[in-house]
Design a protein around this motif. Structure first.
Motif, mmCIF file in Angstrom:
data_model
loop_
_atom_site.group_PDB
_atom_site.id
_atom_site.type_symbol
_atom_site.label_atom_id
_atom_site.label_comp_id
_atom_site.label_asym_id
_atom_site.label_seq_id
_atom_site.Cartn_x
_atom_site.Cartn_y
_atom_site.Cartn_z
ATOM 1 N N ILE A 25 -15.302 1.960 -10.833
ATOM 2 C CA ILE A 25 -14.318 1.311 -11.712
ATOM 3 C C ILE A 25 -14.931 1.154 -13.093
ATOM 4 O O ILE A 25 -15.929 0.434 -13.263
ATOM 5 C CB ILE A 25 -13.913 -0.063 -11.147
ATOM 6 N N PRO A 26 -14.381 1.778 -14.135
ATOM 7 C CA PRO A 26 -14.968 1.720 -15.487
ATOM 8 C C PRO A 26 -14.612 0.423 -16.206
ATOM 9 O O PRO A 26 -13.862 0.404 -17.191
ATOM 10 C CB PRO A 26 -14.368 2.942 -16.170
ATOM 11 N N SER A 27 -15.185 -0.675 -15.759
ATOM 12 C CA SER A 27 -14.815 -2.005 -16.251
ATOM 13 C C SER A 27 -15.565 -2.349 -17.539
ATOM 14 O O SER A 27 -16.359 -3.286 -17.595
ATOM 15 C CB SER A 27 -15.081 -3.061 -15.170
ATOM 16 N N ILE A 28 -15.278 -1.600 -18.596
ATOM 17 C CA ILE A 28 -15.928 -1.774 -19.901
ATOM 18 C C ILE A 28 -15.164 -2.845 -20.678
ATOM 19 O O ILE A 28 -14.072 -2.597 -21.191
ATOM 20 C CB ILE A 28 -15.964 -0.453 -20.677
ATOM 21 N N SER A 29 -15.737 -4.015 -20.774
ATOM 22 C CA SER A 29 -14.976 -5.161 -21.303
ATOM 23 C C SER A 29 -14.712 -5.088 -22.795
ATOM 24 O O SER A 29 -13.738 -5.666 -23.277
ATOM 25 C CB SER A 29 -15.720 -6.460 -20.985
ATOM 26 N N THR A 30 -15.539 -4.397 -23.531
ATOM 27 C CA THR A 30 -15.376 -4.374 -24.985
ATOM 28 C C THR A 30 -14.286 -3.415 -25.457
ATOM 29 O O THR A 30 -13.830 -3.516 -26.593
ATOM 30 C CB THR A 30 -16.710 -4.006 -25.674
ATOM 31 N N LEU A 31 -13.838 -2.492 -24.606
ATOM 32 C CA LEU A 31 -12.846 -1.497 -24.993
ATOM 33 C C LEU A 31 -11.481 -1.868 -24.428
ATOM 34 O O LEU A 31 -11.301 -1.949 -23.212
ATOM 35 C CB LEU A 31 -13.261 -0.108 -24.488
ATOM 36 N N SER A 32 -10.514 -2.067 -25.320
ATOM 37 C CA SER A 32 -9.184 -2.478 -24.880
ATOM 38 C C SER A 32 -8.524 -1.442 -23.980
ATOM 39 O O SER A 32 -7.686 -1.784 -23.142
ATOM 40 C CB SER A 32 -8.292 -2.754 -26.101
ATOM 41 N N LYS A 35 -8.875 -2.363 -20.303
ATOM 42 C CA LYS A 35 -8.506 -3.710 -19.846
ATOM 43 C C LYS A 35 -8.003 -3.700 -18.401
ATOM 44 O O LYS A 35 -8.356 -4.574 -17.601
ATOM 45 C CB LYS A 35 -7.445 -4.302 -20.770
ATOM 46 N N ALA A 36 -7.195 -2.716 -18.051
ATOM 47 C CA ALA A 36 -6.684 -2.634 -16.674
ATOM 48 C C ALA A 36 -7.817 -2.365 -15.685
ATOM 49 O O ALA A 36 -7.799 -2.859 -14.547
ATOM 50 C CB ALA A 36 -5.620 -1.543 -16.578
ATOM 51 N N ASP A 37 -8.819 -1.594 -16.106
ATOM 52 C CA ASP A 37 -9.958 -1.314 -15.225
ATOM 53 C C ASP A 37 -10.790 -2.564 -14.993
ATOM 54 O O ASP A 37 -11.307 -2.787 -13.888
ATOM 55 C CB ASP A 37 -10.829 -0.215 -15.833
ATOM 56 N N HIS A 65 -10.224 -11.350 -20.226
ATOM 57 C CA HIS A 65 -10.498 -10.886 -18.868
ATOM 58 C C HIS A 65 -10.713 -12.082 -17.945
ATOM 59 O O HIS A 65 -11.297 -13.098 -18.356
ATOM 60 C CB HIS A 65 -11.738 -9.982 -18.841
ATOM 61 N N PRO A 66 -10.292 -11.982 -16.680
ATOM 62 C CA PRO A 66 -10.321 -13.148 -15.794
ATOM 63 C C PRO A 66 -11.695 -13.469 -15.226
ATOM 64 O O PRO A 66 -12.589 -12.620 -15.179
ATOM 65 C CB PRO A 66 -9.354 -12.740 -14.671
ATOM 66 N N VAL A 67 -11.832 -14.703 -14.768
ATOM 67 C CA VAL A 67 -13.015 -15.183 -14.067
ATOM 68 C C VAL A 67 -12.646 -15.332 -12.591
ATOM 69 O O VAL A 67 -11.645 -15.980 -12.260
ATOM 70 C CB VAL A 67 -13.489 -16.541 -14.625
#
Length: 458
Positions: A25-32, A35-37, A65-67
């Motif tokens: 899962i490409p969960s790259i938080s800085t790139l909008s 966001k879904a990932d 992004h959620p906690v």
């Protein structure tokens, strides 16, 4: 062999495949665009927590992004542990330097290669599987557990402090455990008891109202690049000591005990220099390399740009220049005060014919806790049982700003027991995670949870 040892051995391939699924899962938080990932990674962990037996599994929403929160609270009279980690990852650039695609996990030479393998998906996943192993073999956990796993650590955790403040009672615990720090070296586990803080800013210097021809105006007007370089050079002396007025005010000195403990690690500065390709290490005079990187503050220019950057020559006097600066801080330095001191230094040392602006950016407070606390001493014992060698007590030169927030809002000791290695390329191409540490780390965690009730009663 203990029951959890056998369970972990029998389910090793299943656990590795589940970890690979997480890493895909490409969960790259800085790139909008991702966001879904990032949410998908949070939902993956939520499903894992439910399957293991955690309750009250919830994604606490933030503006970005959620906690993830979840708990297992069926050990009356036993301590409550809050486990923190993050499921977001850094961008993968430059992509061409990866040997295998960053989100297609691959095992080579006993190492699992993927973005997030070491920072921090691998360790987060290990925590979940350690609880699974104990629940499946003992039917219950020896401690109460709460999970706090966020998706914004790689962008500075901008919303987590508010989440913790809004749900302060929910996150109360007796001990906080985080696995986002490195070991000392392969086969040398380490308990981290101190982190440096952070103060970041940008300096912008301006000269004339446009770039100028160096033949027509050279010698008549200030060159913005020269002005910036002059300001930056004034910030640090040839002995490595920061020259910003007030920078060292309140800095705590290392105790004789800590200095001796650092010396006992027998850190090889010459070998480190050779590995880094430099003729010698450099830093503030009067301190060893470990003392400087773990317990002394720094001011570093991270980037500088301005003027003509293309091929060949352009005879121009640049009208603007810029620099990015970060400071690593130690107790009792206030990052906001440090930013203001640097701003004043820039304005004071700016040469004539130029003006400057300073943009303030991320901050994080330093954190140090006494390593004699029984929860921290137990971590060393658990490491030794799993690895067969004594664990070291170390500080870390990096920053995890949320640790100080936990300390302030929860008020429980923070135990930093990591399983990554310093050379595992977190934040860089070919990030990887040692499967030897995956195996031994799981057993370290199981031993830690099992021993914690008695340790806190002592």
């Amino acid at each position: 062999m203990s029951n959890f040892d056998q369970y972990l051995s029998e389910h090793r391939e299943q656990h590795l495949e589940e970890l690979r699924e997480f890493l895909r899962i490409p969960s790259i938080s800085t790139l909008s665009t991702h966001k879904a990932d990032v949410r998908r990674a949070a939902e993956f962990l939520a499903e894992q927590a439910r399957a293991i037996g955690f309750e009250h599994v919830e994604l606490l929403e933030t503006p970005r992004h959620p906690v993830l929160y979840a708990d297992w609270l069926h050990a009356p009279g036993r301590p409550t542990v809050l486990v923190y980690g993050h499921y977001d990852v850094q961008p993968v650039d430059p992509l061409h330097l990866w040997t295998s695609p960053p989100f297609e996990p691959e095992i080579r030479d006993g190492k699992l290669y993927a973005r997030g393998a070491s920072d921090d998906k691998g360790p987060v996943f290990m925590h979940l599987k350690s609880f699974e192993a104990l629940l499946r073999t003992a039917g219950s956990l020896p401690v109460n557990v709460k999970l706090c796993i966020e998706g914004e650590e790689e962008i500075g955790s901008p919303h987590l402090p508010q989440v913790l403040a809004d749900h302060q009672e929910r996150f109360q615990a007796d001990v906080i455990v985080i696995s986002d720090t490195p070991m000392l070296a392969p086969g040398r586990p380490a308990v981290c008891y101190g982190l440096r803080g952070l103060a970041a800013l940008e300096v912008h210097v301006y000269g004339a109202n446009s770039d100028l021809h160096s033949g027509l105006y050279g010698g008549m007007v200030q060159n913005a690049v020269h002005a910036l370089v002059e300001v930056l050079a004034s910030m640090r002396g040839p002995d490595g000591r920061v020259q910003v007025a007030g920078f060292y005010d309140g800095v705590q000195s290392l105790s004789a005990e800590e200095r001796q403990a650092f010396a006992d690690l027998a850190y090889d500065e010459v070998a480190t220099a050779q590995t880094l390709g430099v003729d010698t290490l450099f830093g503030e005079a009067g301190y060893t390399a470990l003392e400087r990187v773990w317990a002394r503050p720094t001011l570093e220019v991270n980037g500088i740009y301005g003027g003509f950057q293309g091929e060949g020559t352009k005879t121009v006097i640049p009208n603007e220049a810029h620099a990015k600066i970060t400071c690593r801080l130690v107790p009792d330095q206030d990052p906001v005060r440090i930013q203001q001191l640097i701003r004043q230094h820039v304005l004071t040392h700016l040469p004539p014919g130029a003006r400057a602006e300073v943009t303030l950016q991320d901050t994080g407070r330093p954190y140090v806790t006494p390593f004699h606390h029984p929860a921290i001493q137990l971590a060393a014992k658990a490491y030794e049982e799993a690895y067969g060698v004594p664990a070291s007590f170390i500080r870390m030169g990096g920053s995890i700003p949320v640790v100080e927030v936990f300390d302030r809002l929860v008020g429980a000791p923070v135990v930093l027991m990591g399983f990554g290695l310093p050379d595992e390329n977190f934040h860089a191409p070919n990030e990887h995670f040692s499967l030897d540490n995956f195996d031994k780390g799981l057993r370290t965690l199981c031993r830690y949870w099992t021993g914690l009730p008695d340790a806190l009663r002592e």
